[in-house]
Write a protein that holds these residues in place. Sequence first.
Motif, mmCIF file in Angstrom:
data_model
loop_
_atom_site.group_PDB
_atom_site.id
_atom_site.type_symbol
_atom_site.label_atom_id
_atom_site.label_comp_id
_atom_site.label_asym_id
_atom_site.label_seq_id
_atom_site.Cartn_x
_atom_site.Cartn_y
_atom_site.Cartn_z
ATOM 1 N N PHE A 229 -40.479 16.285 -29.055
ATOM 2 C CA PHE A 229 -41.739 17.013 -28.932
ATOM 3 C C PHE A 229 -42.595 16.449 -27.800
ATOM 4 N N VAL A 230 -42.709 15.137 -27.741
ATOM 5 C CA VAL A 230 -43.524 14.505 -26.700
ATOM 6 C C VAL A 230 -42.913 14.740 -25.319
ATOM 7 N N GLU A 231 -41.599 14.608 -25.213
ATOM 8 C CA GLU A 231 -40.941 14.828 -23.918
ATOM 9 C C GLU A 231 -41.167 16.254 -23.428
ATOM 10 N N GLN A 232 -41.008 17.221 -24.310
ATOM 11 C CA GLN A 232 -41.140 18.621 -23.907
ATOM 12 C C GLN A 232 -42.594 19.020 -23.660
ATOM 13 N N SER A 233 -43.510 18.390 -24.369
ATOM 14 C CA SER A 233 -44.915 18.781 -24.270
ATOM 15 C C SER A 233 -45.674 18.064 -23.151
ATOM 16 N N LEU A 234 -45.340 16.806 -22.903
ATOM 17 C CA LEU A 234 -46.183 15.987 -22.038
ATOM 18 C C LEU A 234 -45.499 15.458 -20.777
ATOM 19 N N LEU A 235 -44.171 15.395 -20.779
ATOM 20 C CA LEU A 235 -43.495 14.745 -19.666
ATOM 21 C C LEU A 235 -42.961 15.731 -18.647
ATOM 22 N N LEU A 236 -42.976 15.334 -17.389
ATOM 23 C CA LEU A 236 -42.426 16.124 -16.301
ATOM 24 C C LEU A 236 -41.161 15.451 -15.783
ATOM 25 N N GLY A 237 -40.318 16.204 -15.127
ATOM 26 C CA GLY A 237 -39.132 15.637 -14.525
ATOM 27 C C GLY A 237 -37.982 15.548 -15.504
ATOM 28 N N PRO A 238 -36.828 15.073 -15.046
ATOM 29 C CA PRO A 238 -35.630 15.004 -15.870
ATOM 30 C C PRO A 238 -35.748 13.950 -16.964
#
Length: 238
Positions: A229-238
């Motif tokens: 959830f955090v990766e998809q919601s807040l993070l950019l890039g691979p």
Amino acid sequence: MDAPTLDVALFVQRFDPQSLDFYRPILARHTASIKVRRETTALPNLQKIFLQTLALSNSQGFQAMGLRDLSAATGISLGALYSYIDSKDHLLRMILEQVNDGLGQIISEQAAQPLEPRQHLTTLLRALLYTAEALHPWLFFAMMEGHHLPARPEAAASTEALPSCGQIIDAALIEVLNATRGIGQLRWADTTMAAALIKPLVTEWVLNRETFAARSLPVEHYADAVVAFVEQSLLLGP
């Protein structure tokens, strides 16, 4: 470098309240107030005191619990109890310090890992959740009762300012989110707000663990969901 694989069983083993080693830091931290110095006597009694405090707090509430109740539950006379704790406020502070120390150790260890900031973020989330599982009764108590700790005007300022476990988690998240923003991989500029949205995902495991247990949801699966959830919601890039 790839993020290390964390094993929840190691966290549970490390923070095992059934082990007398768990209470050794408490004895060392409170040499001025714990009058019993022999470990073979002090550690088993500290274990009884803290485990019964958590049990009584869970059944009747910490504020309603009296030291006579604790004496009866532990089988330690009231006079002997005062050899370990000065008061209920002292007992509360000892529990909060133990929780804070555990969180601080894990956060420091994760920060020392040679990882990219976004890996630090996801690894920190897993580590916090695994610590929450290992320390669950203690963390639950700290979150529910920590606000009852009174100020101590006679104490030094450093002793008065005991942070809450929520503040410790929040500060750790903000630090790693700032680093992630610094390399251009965070969607939001406001890391304080981002941490405020992420932290409840950690504390939810503590406060509603029984609900997840009823669904047979292990903490590893919950951690996977939080990280995704955090990766998809807040993070950019691979």
